[in-house]
Structure formats: C-alpha cells, structure tokens
Design a protein around this motif. Structure first.
Motif, PDB file in Angstrom:
ATOM      1  N   ILE A  37       0.858  -1.193   0.000  1.00  0.00           N
ATOM      2  CA  ILE A  37       0.000   0.000   0.000  1.00  0.00           C
ATOM      3  C   ILE A  37       0.889   1.237   0.000  1.00  0.00           C
ATOM      4  N   ARG A  38       0.426   2.288  -0.640  1.00  0.00           N
ATOM      5  CA  ARG A  38       1.185   3.529  -0.698  1.00  0.00           C
ATOM      6  C   ARG A  38       0.515   4.634   0.111  1.00  0.00           C
ATOM      7  N   ALA A  39       1.362   5.402   0.782  1.00  0.00           N
ATOM      8  CA  ALA A  39       0.929   6.647   1.414  1.00  0.00           C
ATOM      9  C   ALA A  39       1.690   7.788   0.760  1.00  0.00           C
ATOM     10  N   TYR A  40       0.974   8.871   0.434  1.00  0.00           N
ATOM     11  CA  TYR A  40       1.582  10.015  -0.253  1.00  0.00           C
ATOM     12  C   TYR A  40       1.340  11.299   0.540  1.00  0.00           C
ATOM     13  N   ARG A  41       2.349  12.123   0.572  1.00  0.00           N
ATOM     14  CA  ARG A  41       2.161  13.445   1.136  1.00  0.00           C
ATOM     15  C   ARG A  41       1.246  14.235   0.207  1.00  0.00           C
ATOM     16  N   SER A  42       0.234  14.876   0.796  1.00  0.00           N
ATOM     17  CA  SER A  42      -0.738  15.613  -0.009  1.00  0.00           C
ATOM     18  C   SER A  42      -0.077  16.789  -0.703  1.00  0.00           C
ATOM     19  N   ALA A  43      -0.712  17.263  -1.775  1.00  0.00           N
ATOM     20  CA  ALA A  43      -0.142  18.345  -2.578  1.00  0.00           C
ATOM     21  C   ALA A  43       0.126  19.592  -1.744  1.00  0.00           C
ATOM     22  N   ASP A  44      -0.742  19.857  -0.741  1.00  0.00           N
ATOM     23  CA  ASP A  44      -0.535  21.047   0.097  1.00  0.00           C
ATOM     24  C   ASP A  44       0.407  20.778   1.267  1.00  0.00           C
ATOM     25  N   GLY A  45       0.886  19.532   1.394  1.00  0.00           N
ATOM     26  CA  GLY A  45       1.839  19.186   2.441  1.00  0.00           C
ATOM     27  C   GLY A  45       1.240  19.001   3.815  1.00  0.00           C
ATOM     28  N   GLY A  46      -0.093  19.095   3.938  1.00  0.00           N
ATOM     29  CA  GLY A  46      -0.698  19.076   5.257  1.00  0.00           C
ATOM     30  C   GLY A  46      -1.150  17.713   5.746  1.00  0.00           C
ATOM     31  N   ASP A  47      -1.057  16.698   4.907  1.00  0.00           N
ATOM     32  CA  ASP A  47      -1.573  15.397   5.320  1.00  0.00           C
ATOM     33  C   ASP A  47      -0.803  14.296   4.610  1.00  0.00           C
ATOM     34  N   LEU A  48      -1.040  13.076   5.044  1.00  0.00           N
ATOM     35  CA  LEU A  48      -0.520  11.874   4.399  1.00  0.00           C
ATOM     36  C   LEU A  48      -1.735  11.081   3.947  1.00  0.00           C
ATOM     37  N   LEU A  87       2.022   4.302  11.003  1.00  0.00           N
ATOM     38  CA  LEU A  87       2.614   5.473  10.361  1.00  0.00           C
ATOM     39  C   LEU A  87       2.859   6.587  11.383  1.00  0.00           C
ATOM     40  N   LYS A  88       1.927   6.769  12.286  1.00  0.00           N
ATOM     41  CA  LYS A  88       2.092   7.796  13.318  1.00  0.00           C
ATOM     42  C   LYS A  88       3.201   7.404  14.291  1.00  0.00           C
ATOM     43  N   ALA A  89       3.259   6.124  14.680  1.00  0.00           N
ATOM     44  CA  ALA A  89       4.294   5.677  15.608  1.00  0.00           C
ATOM     45  C   ALA A  89       5.690   5.855  15.028  1.00  0.00           C
ATOM     46  N   ASN A  90       5.813   5.656  13.701  1.00  0.00           N
ATOM     47  CA  ASN A  90       7.109   5.829  13.037  1.00  0.00           C
ATOM     48  C   ASN A  90       7.340   7.259  12.562  1.00  0.00           C
ATOM     49  N   GLU A  91       6.410   8.149  12.910  1.00  0.00           N
ATOM     50  CA  GLU A  91       6.511   9.581  12.605  1.00  0.00           C
ATOM     51  C   GLU A  91       6.725   9.820  11.106  1.00  0.00           C
ATOM     52  N   VAL A  92       5.951   9.097  10.300  1.00  0.00           N
ATOM     53  CA  VAL A  92       6.046   9.222   8.845  1.00  0.00           C
ATOM     54  C   VAL A  92       5.194  10.400   8.388  1.00  0.00           C
ATOM     55  N   ARG A  93       5.800  11.349   7.711  1.00  0.00           N
ATOM     56  CA  ARG A  93       5.075  12.502   7.167  1.00  0.00           C
ATOM     57  C   ARG A  93       5.206  12.611   5.655  1.00  0.00           C
ATOM     58  N   ASP A  94       6.124  11.857   5.085  1.00  0.00           N
ATOM     59  CA  ASP A  94       6.348  11.902   3.636  1.00  0.00           C
ATOM     60  C   ASP A  94       5.956  10.569   3.006  1.00  0.00           C
ATOM     61  N   ASP A  95       6.158  10.452   1.699  1.00  0.00           N
ATOM     62  CA  ASP A  95       5.756   9.262   0.955  1.00  0.00           C
ATOM     63  C   ASP A  95       6.298   7.989   1.621  1.00  0.00           C
ATOM     64  N   ALA A  96       5.458   6.961   1.649  1.00  0.00           N
ATOM     65  CA  ALA A  96       5.839   5.720   2.322  1.00  0.00           C
ATOM     66  C   ALA A  96       5.223   4.523   1.618  1.00  0.00           C
ATOM     67  N   HIS A  97       5.818   3.370   1.866  1.00  0.00           N
ATOM     68  CA  HIS A  97       5.284   2.097   1.383  1.00  0.00           C
ATOM     69  C   HIS A  97       4.970   1.235   2.595  1.00  0.00           C
ATOM     70  N   ILE A  98       3.773   0.650   2.603  1.00  0.00           N
ATOM     71  CA  ILE A  98       3.324  -0.172   3.724  1.00  0.00           C
ATOM     72  C   ILE A  98       3.087  -1.588   3.232  1.00  0.00           C
ATOM     73  N   ARG A  99       3.613  -2.549   3.951  1.00  0.00           N
ATOM     74  CA  ARG A  99       3.379  -3.965   3.638  1.00  0.00           C
ATOM     75  C   ARG A  99       2.490  -4.559   4.732  1.00  0.00           C
TER      76      ARG A  99
END
Length: 309
Positions: A37-48, A87-99
């Motif tokens: 699964i993919r998580a992407y930083r939103s275009a405005d930078g305010g969310d994942l 994602l929150k526990a790992n403090e991910v704010r930018d693009d990520a890949h989740i398995r």
C-alpha cells in the motif's frame, strides 16, 4: 536504517521484538498473503494520504485470503486503524510504502484451512521519489515464466509466488538489466516481477488481460482509468513478446513502482531513451490523483486533515 516499529497482531511493536515462530507455516512454507500500500504526502503538504485502501482490502479479503482459505483475525477497519497507528508511531510525514501481511501461524496437525491459526503484521518504510521515474529503466524478456493459474495463481498475492519474481529479477540484474518482463505458459507477455506492463502502439494503450497470468493490479486499474480520461483508446488483450520491441512506449505500473517508464528492452531503445509523451502524461496525472485530486473515496487521511482536490 530500519524503522522503529512494526505492527504485529494488534499492537505497535519495537522492530527488534517483531518475531515469527520458526515452526509457523509462514516460515516453513511461505504460507502468507500480503498487500503493498502507498501513502503520499498531499499536494498542500498538510496530510498523508493512503491510496485506494478499500480496493487493497477487497483484493486481500475477496481474493488472496479466499482462494487460500485463510481467515484473518483482523477486519479491514482494524487493519486500516493499524496502518494509521503504525505510520504515526514511526513519525512518517512523507511518501511511504506499507506492507500488510496475513500469515498462517504454527499448525496443530494437518492444514484445515479457515480453522488454522493466523496472524498479521505490517511494515512501513519511507519511500522517496525514484530518479528512474524520469530517466527510465532497462528491461529484458526473462527466460523464467510466470506460474499458471492452475499451479499457483498470480491472481493471489501470496508470498510464495514471489520466489518466481525473485529469481527472474535477480537473473535480470546479474545480466545488467533493471526489471524483467515475464511471459506466461503460452509465450505471451504477462507482467514484470511485481508490476503490470503497458505498451503504447499508434496512440493506443495496450495491456495484457487479467487471464494472462497477471496480478489484477490496482495501479493497473487506475492507469486504465487515466488513459480513458485523457482520451486514449485502451485495449486489454494478448500481447506477443516482439510487440515490446516495436512499441513506441513501454511502462510498468504497480503500487511500489508507480508509473515507471521503460526506455530500453533487450537493446531496443524506446523514444530515444527518454520517457514517452503518453507515459509522461499518464504519470503526471497519476501523481496528481494520489496527492489529493482523486475521488474522495480513494483517499484515506492519516493525520485527519480534510482531503481537498
């Protein structure tokens, strides 16, 4: 560097404590299924934003788990909560890949299917942009064939299936290529080791059928929709191997690889060694969608911000 935490069986777990028993069927026989699964930083930078999460759960529960007669201890809603928690526990704010993996645990006797014990775990890694999304990759037609539907179906996203991908990818890498293309048992084009493939021929977007020994890719579905939106005819059909050599453009499509141009295959250069114009338009639209322009039902907010296109 490894992330700080995984998610295992309902709780965030330190990386060093994330263990499976050596007697589990997952370890002994590769008996597990997964989703990337993919998580992407939103275009405005305010969310994942998690992309097309409902479709991933449908493929996991309605496809892989069903065919292998597995029962998940966790519902799609619980897994969604787990992804966000990790994602929150790992403090991910930018693009990520989740398995996300569902596995058969230690069995008490012969396999019984849905009565057998299972577990689940998740991994989440940062995934910065790949420069090859612009420069392209070198490909080759692999000597390794995709498994057939009546052996171990590529339609099932089972971990054991990816040993086939591993040997094909390693073989290609040792020969100096980046990503191979595998054929099916009929000698027709199937897919890459972990991604679907598209051709552009005379302005038509072509991709193998779901009956050609492929994974029914979610990114594939998205690209077909983008092609139609941009006005390109789309054909799902059998593809001869040599069509890859005479195509104007080629690209891979997958959750991990996204929309990845192929600029050379077996020494045949495509588009002067640059990303093709149709591939570039599809890729650009894809990144617009995943960063906030997609239908709201396709986007799941991680940090709670309202999704605005």
């Amino acid at each position: 560097m490894n992330p700080k935490h995984t998610w295992m069986n309902g709780r965030v777990t330190p990386w060093e404590e994330s263990l499976l028993h050596v007697g589990s069927d997952a370890v002994l026989r590769g008996a597990s299924v997964f989703e990337g699964i993919r998580a992407y930083r939103s275009a405005d930078g305010g969310d994942l934003l998690l992309f097309r999460l409902a479709e991933h759960w449908q493929r996991l529960f309605g496809g892989s788990l069903r065919v292998l007669r597995m029962r998940s201890r966790f519902s799609p809603d619980q897994l969604t909560a787990g992804v966000i928690e990790l994602l929150k526990a790992n403090e991910v704010r930018d693009d990520a890949h989740i398995r996300v993996v569902v596995y058969f645990d230690v069995l008490d006797g012969p396999a019984r299917g849905e009565e057998d014990p299972t577990g689940a775990y998740m991994l989440a890694f940062p995934k910065p942009p790949n420069p090859k999304l612009e420069s392209g990759v070198r490909s080759t037609i692999s000597a390794w064939r995709r498994p057939t539907d009546n052996s171990i179906s590529p339609r099932v996203k089972a971990s054991a299936n990816y040993l086939n991908s591993r040997v094909a990818l390693l073989d290609a890498n040792l020969k100096g290529f980046d990503i191979p293309v595998l054929l099916n048992e009929r000698g027709k084009v199937s897919e890459g080791p972990g991604q679907n493939i598209f051709l552009v021929r005379d302005g038509v977007l072509v991709t193998p059928r779901v009956t050609d020994a492929i994974l029914e890719g979610i990114t594939r579905q998205t690209v077909i929709g983008i092609g139609a939106e941009l006005g390109f005819p789309v054909e799902e059909r059998e593809v001869d191997a040599t069509e890859l050599y005479v195509a104007q453009e080629l690209f891979f499509a997958g959750t991990n690889m996204q929309v990845q141009p192929i600029t050379e295959i077996d020494g045949y250069q495509l588009g002067g060694g640059r990303i093709g114009p149709i591939t570039e338009r599809i890729q650009r639209r894809y990144f617009e969608l995943v960063r906030g322009a997609a239908p709201q039902a396709w986007l799941t907010s991680v940090h709670g911000a309202q999704v605005v296109a």
